[in-house]
Motif scaffolding. Structure first.
Motif, mmCIF file in Angstrom:
data_model
loop_
_atom_site.group_PDB
_atom_site.id
_atom_site.type_symbol
_atom_site.label_atom_id
_atom_site.label_comp_id
_atom_site.label_asym_id
_atom_site.label_seq_id
_atom_site.Cartn_x
_atom_site.Cartn_y
_atom_site.Cartn_z
ATOM 1 N N PRO A 6 3.559 8.778 5.570
ATOM 2 C CA PRO A 6 3.025 7.337 5.753
ATOM 3 C C PRO A 6 1.843 7.120 5.722
ATOM 4 O O PRO A 6 1.066 5.830 5.425
ATOM 5 C CB PRO A 6 3.857 6.707 6.795
ATOM 6 N N LEU A 7 0.879 7.838 6.308
ATOM 7 C CA LEU A 7 -0.587 7.636 6.169
ATOM 8 C C LEU A 7 -1.186 7.980 5.066
ATOM 9 O O LEU A 7 -2.280 7.320 4.659
ATOM 10 C CB LEU A 7 -1.222 8.456 7.492
ATOM 11 N N TYR A 64 -3.154 2.508 7.550
ATOM 12 C CA TYR A 64 -1.734 2.618 6.730
ATOM 13 C C TYR A 64 -2.066 1.918 5.429
ATOM 14 O O TYR A 64 -0.925 1.402 4.966
ATOM 15 C CB TYR A 64 -0.724 1.964 7.333
ATOM 16 N N ASP A 124 -5.759 8.511 8.212
ATOM 17 C CA ASP A 124 -5.479 6.956 8.225
ATOM 18 C C ASP A 124 -6.905 6.451 7.985
ATOM 19 O O ASP A 124 -7.241 5.325 8.421
ATOM 20 C CB ASP A 124 -5.095 6.566 9.468
#
Length: 288
Positions: free
Chosen positions: A59-60, A235, A275
């Motif tokens: 997700p990062l 993100y 991130d």
């Protein structure tokens, strides 16, 4: 009538020409094949099942290929050794059991922090935001004395992992518990420690306050000191204006990004690692 045969030297010449044509075709095919291989790029790799396979996108990072690339880089990157390495592995395993385990710094960012600490020749490191202590122990393993600050508000479970991880590492990591700005003021007033490197991974709404306090107090941050700030891409939400408009945390991070970018005192580099990692160095005229 009689058929005249071609002279021998003409027949030989024709054969040689055919041979050269065949060699030329073969060479062209070889060069074409080589060129096709050299044209393979990250765009091809992104759709290559041999590369991305069944990988789930982090997700990062946002993409399968980005996830594979970071894992590849992590495998090739050095880290702590011996007792410190064992302590970091223990911290990682314990952190993964927490609901907030995805906040773990991880091997590759820790390796980058260690490199920055060594390049900076930092003897004293300050960390704002301890969590479970992975980054603090990693930076201490690079040869620095580390002071880490955290209030543990809303996540007291991380404190036990931090303290035990420090004990297992045997490294000089000191915890200062409390609100970051209060602790910074106390450390500055005490004047016993000037830090060469600062890593900030804490309350995003106060990042500008942390930065300005450090830059404005030379007894706390050495003239040649560097500041490193985590989560500056958040993100990738900072890239989307509609998300930016409705998210206070994203707004705070973007405000910080703009603030340091427009500050003439600092030289800023934003690295698309995990991130987002921002490295801030005082400009030479400011350090003098």
């Amino acid at each position: 009538f009689s058929v005249r045969q071609q002279p021998t030297h003409l027949r030989t010449s024709t054969t040689m020409m055919k041979l050269f044509v065949l060699l030329g075709v073969a060479l062209a095919l070889l060069l074409s094949s080589t060129a096709a291989g050299s044209r393979y790029t990250s765009i091809d790799a992104a759709d290559d099942e041999e590369v991305v396979g069944k990988v789930l996108a982090d997700p990062l990072v946002g993409t399968k290929l980005g996830t594979v690339r970071e894992r590849f880089c992590a495998e090739l990157s050095d880290g702590a050794e011996g007792q410190a390495s064992e302590a970091l592995k223990w911290i990682e395993d314990q952190t993964r059991t927490l609901e907030s385990g995805h906040f773990l710094t991880g091997h590759l960012p820790a390796s980058v922090l260690q490199t920055l600490v060594m390049l900076q020749k930092a003897k004293r490191v300050l960390e704002i935001g301890s969590y479970t202590g992975y980054s603090a122990v990693a930076m201490a393993a690079a040869g620095a004395e580390v002071t880490t600050i955290d209030s543990f508000e809303g996540d007291s479970s991380s404190k036990g992992i931090l303290l035990e991880g420090i004990r297992r590492s045997g490294l000089p990591v000191k915890l200062e518990e409390g609100k970051a700005l209060d602790v910074l003021a106390r450390l500055e007033k005490d004047g016993s420690a000037r830090f060469d490197f600062v890593f900030i991974d804490a309350d995003k709404s106060q990042q500008i306050d942390y930065y300005e306090f450090l830059m404005g107090h030379p007894r706390l941050l050495s003239p040649d000191g560097a500041i490193c700030v985590d989560n500056t891409l958040w993100y990738s939400r900072v890239l989307n204006p509609s998300v930016l408009a409705g998210d206070e945390v994203t707004q705070a991070i973007m405000a910080f990004n703009r603030h340091v970018r427009e500050d003439p005192r600092s030289f800023v580099t934003v690295i698309p690692l995990r991130d987002g990692l921002t490295v801030i160095q005082r400009r030479r005229q400011e350090a003098q």
